[in-house]
Design an enzyme around this catalytic site. Structure first.
Site, PDB file in Angstrom:
ATOM      1  N   GLY A  12      30.064  10.632  81.748  1.00  0.00           N
ATOM      2  CA  GLY A  12      31.268  10.907  82.183  1.00  0.00           C
ATOM      3  C   GLY A  12      30.944  11.453  83.660  1.00  0.00           C
ATOM      4  N   HIS A  13      31.134  10.718  84.642  1.00  0.00           N
ATOM      5  CA  HIS A  13      30.947  10.847  85.982  1.00  0.00           C
ATOM      6  C   HIS A  13      32.129  11.522  86.888  1.00  0.00           C
ATOM      7  CE1 HIS A  13      27.306   7.898  85.948  1.00  0.00           C
ATOM      8  NE2 HIS A  13      27.007   9.098  85.128  1.00  0.00           N
TER       9      HIS A  13
ATOM     10  N   ASP B 186      24.386  14.979  82.896  1.00  0.00           N
ATOM     11  CA  ASP B 186      25.448  15.865  83.476  1.00  0.00           C
ATOM     12  C   ASP B 186      24.923  16.593  84.735  1.00  0.00           C
ATOM     13  OD1 ASP B 186      27.208  15.470  81.226  1.00  0.00           O
ATOM     14  OD2 ASP B 186      26.113  16.946  80.075  1.00  0.00           O
TER      15      ASP B 186
ATOM     16  N   GLN C 183      23.487   9.382  81.856  1.00  0.00           N
ATOM     17  CA  GLN C 183      22.787  10.237  80.976  1.00  0.00           C
ATOM     18  C   GLN C 183      21.621  10.703  81.983  1.00  0.00           C
ATOM     19  OE1 GLN C 183      23.510   7.257  79.026  1.00  0.00           O
ATOM     20  NE2 GLN C 183      25.589   8.351  78.986  1.00  0.00           N
TER      21      GLN C 183
ATOM     22  N   ASP D  52      25.426  26.381  94.163  1.00  0.00           N
ATOM     23  CA  ASP D  52      26.480  27.645  94.121  1.00  0.00           C
ATOM     24  C   ASP D  52      26.623  28.331  92.869  1.00  0.00           C
ATOM     25  OD1 ASP D  52      27.509  24.830  93.543  1.00  0.00           O
ATOM     26  OD2 ASP D  52      29.630  26.048  93.468  1.00  0.00           O
TER      27      ASP D  52
ATOM     28  N   LYS E  77      25.630  13.501  89.113  1.00  0.00           N
ATOM     29  CA  LYS E  77      25.275  12.181  89.674  1.00  0.00           C
ATOM     30  C   LYS E  77      26.470  11.479  90.223  1.00  0.00           C
ATOM     31  CE  LYS E  77      23.775  10.650  85.499  1.00  0.00           C
ATOM     32  NZ  LYS E  77      23.615  12.035  84.861  1.00  0.00           N
TER      33      LYS E  77
HETATM   34  P1  IMP Z   1      24.914   9.200  72.379  1.00  0.00           P
HETATM   35  O1  IMP Z   1      24.857   8.611  73.716  1.00  0.00           O
HETATM   36  O2  IMP Z   1      26.460   9.138  72.374  1.00  0.00           O
HETATM   37  O3  IMP Z   1      24.414   8.374  71.358  1.00  0.00           O
HETATM   38  O4  IMP Z   1      24.597  10.712  72.297  1.00  0.00           O
HETATM   39  C1  IMP Z   1      23.178  10.870  71.879  1.00  0.00           C
HETATM   40  C2  IMP Z   1      22.744  12.101  72.799  1.00  0.00           C
HETATM   41  O5  IMP Z   1      22.982  12.025  74.149  1.00  0.00           O
HETATM   42  C3  IMP Z   1      23.674  13.360  72.481  1.00  0.00           C
HETATM   43  O6  IMP Z   1      22.989  14.619  72.496  1.00  0.00           O
HETATM   44  C4  IMP Z   1      24.782  13.242  73.509  1.00  0.00           C
HETATM   45  O7  IMP Z   1      25.314  14.560  73.827  1.00  0.00           O
HETATM   46  C5  IMP Z   1      23.851  13.065  74.672  1.00  0.00           C
HETATM   47  N1  IMP Z   1      24.732  12.372  75.929  1.00  0.00           N
HETATM   48  C6  IMP Z   1      25.147  10.992  75.792  1.00  0.00           C
HETATM   49  N2  IMP Z   1      25.813  10.909  77.168  1.00  0.00           N
HETATM   50  C7  IMP Z   1      25.548  11.838  77.951  1.00  0.00           C
HETATM   51  C8  IMP Z   1      25.899  12.247  78.975  1.00  0.00           C
HETATM   52  O8  IMP Z   1      26.560  11.492  79.703  1.00  0.00           O
HETATM   53  N3  IMP Z   1      25.749  13.573  79.582  1.00  0.00           N
HETATM   54  C9  IMP Z   1      25.088  14.464  78.769  1.00  0.00           C
HETATM   55  N4  IMP Z   1      24.685  14.133  77.288  1.00  0.00           N
HETATM   56  C10 IMP Z   1      24.882  12.915  77.027  1.00  0.00           C
END
Ligand code: IMP
Length: 424
Positions: free
Chosen positions: A42-43, A15, A224, A333, A18
């Site tokens: 989630g971009h 988050d 991630q 910001d 990116k």
């Molecule tokens: P998973 O990737 O769904 O297996 O989740 C494993 C861990 O990665 C958890 O703590 C999720 O919240 C975190 N996570 C997975 N994708 C994202 C992302 O895009 N942003 C932030 N955290 C993520």
């Protein structure tokens, strides 16, 4: 041939913003490739005030003529992919000839999502996105995963689905949801989905190397962040892939010798969703204020993100293992109205001061962050076009970070829109 192939990685727990940076950089690249993860990412991209969240397709898709690749290192839920393709097509984007998906990417099947939810309902919960990511990688490394290339042999594909379902119902005997699945309808649903997207599949490991040989520049888009890396992150509170820059090679087939630089994305503070250690987490009004101003809710799950000060011990670790050559600082910001801003420079552990990031997440749980305090800039950063016109207090903050990690901050994002960016 003077290629410019860069990896872009998140340096925290995901988050970092990116999507926006990829969108901006896309103008300088011909190809954008995703190399790991799946629809857990989630971009968010905001163009002229319109917000779009992409989960699988690289954020580069919004730049004309860019070729987007979803590499072999990803795990793909066909249903999520189809929804995203339909969403983009509704927006008038033509994807044929621009989107290529690796035949070697593994498929997330409905049983993966069921198992993700079962695991999360247990006491040792990770806080996953429940998108089936971990269970799909689990099957991949257990050598029973199903890839899109399995459609080359339907008989074997059907056998694999039946065998996997039988195995999984044996190891999760209490799951009524698993029992309600049957191999024929799993296959039928999957092949119906495949028929809608089969024009996008290719052996992208050849494609990416051919494009490079033609002199095209590739941006490898990590999802991630480094601290969620299965090898280097806060294990077991991690995602199940390698967001770190090395993952770009194994996840696309680009050789290490063809990578020219690594852009690291860092938020001006830190956030994390899900469980796991977070030394600089704030439980006070400052944490709440960051969450509110930064709209810190997960782009995929809508969950509130935990917020804290910037952790330079963790950042330096991430910069080191990724080989970061330049930094982009996002959401600067969000700190505009803080009178005092802190960064963590060391940890205190059992009476000793350390500046390395412990591997053991339980150790990280009881380190005490040592902070350096900065005077806030108390002015809007948004609207500035030049680095030199930014408030001196903000520049001192940036200077300190650069010196600490020994990498220049090249891009500074000062607001959510595509236009709110300063190149230093
Ligand atoms: P998973 O990737 O769904 O297996 O989740 C494993 C861990 O990665 C958890 O703590 C999720 O919240 C975190 N996570 C997975 N994708 C994202 C992302 O895009 N942003 C932030 N955290 C993520």
């Amino acid at each position: 041939m003077n290629n410019k192939n860069y990896v872009l990685v998140g340096l925290q727990w995901g988050d970092e913003g990116k999507g926006k940076i990829v969108d901006m950089l896309s103008r300088d690249f011909d190809v954008v490739a995703r190399y790991q993860g799946g629809a857990n990412a989630g971009h968010t991209i905001i163009i002229n005030g319109k917000k779009t969240v992409l989960h699988l397709i690289p954020s580069g898709i919004f730049t004309d003529n860019i070729i987007c690749i979803i590499g072999n290192g990803t795990v793909i839920d066909p249903e999520a992919l189809i929804s995203e393709i339909e969403l983009l097509e509704k927006d008038g984007l033509a994807l044929t000839g621009r989107l290529f998906i690796s035949k070697d990417a593994h498929i997330i099947l409905p049983y993966h999502k069921i198992i993700d939810a079962i695991n999360e309902s247990k006491n040792d919960k990770i806080g996953t996105t429940k998108k089936g990511i971990g269970p799909a990688y689990f099957d991949k490394y257990a050598r029973r995963g199903i890839k899109f290339s399995d459609f080359d042999n339907i008989r074997i594909l059907k056998e694999k689905i039946a065998k996997n379902l039988k195995y999984l119902t044996e190891i999760f005997p209490d799951s009524e949801e698993l029992k309600s699945l049957n191999p024929e309808s799993l296959y039928n649903d999957l092949s119906g989905q495949y028929a809608k997207i089969d024009m996008y599949f290719a052996q992208t490991q050849y494609l990416i190397n051919e494009l490079i040989a033609e002199g095209r520049n590739v941006l490898l888009e990590g999802a991630q962040g480094a601290l969620l890396d299965v090898d280097f992150g806060t294990y077991p509170y991690i995602t199940s892939s390698n967001p770190t820059s090395g993952g770009a090679c194994t996840g696309t087939g680009i050789p290490p010798t063809k990578i020219n630089g690594v852009i690291g994305i860092v938020k001006a503070y830190t956030t994390r969703v899900g469980e796991g250690p977070f030394p600089t987490e704030l439980f006070d009004d400052n944490g709440k204020k960051i969450a509110e101003i930064g709209a810190e809710f997960g782009a995929t799950t809508g969950r509130p993100r935990r917020c804290g000060w910037l952790d330079l011990v963790a950042l330096k670790y991430a910069v080191t293992i990724n080989g970061v050559t330049e930094l982009a600082m996002t959401k600067s910001d969000v700190l505009d109205s803080f009178e005092e801003i802190k960064v963590c420079t060391h940890y205190e552990l059992n009476g000793e001061v350390i500046d390395t990031f412990p591997s053991n997440p339980f150790t990280l749980d009881y380190v005490n962050p040592v902070y350096k305090s900065f005077k806030g800039w108390m002015t809007d950063l948004k609207g500035n076009k030049e680095y030199s016109s930014l408030n001196q207090n903000f520049r001192s903050y940036v200077d300190f970070i650069e010196k600490y990690v020994n990498v220049p901050v090249k891009y500074i994002s000062t607001g959510p829109d595509r236009a709110d960016i300063i190149i230093k």
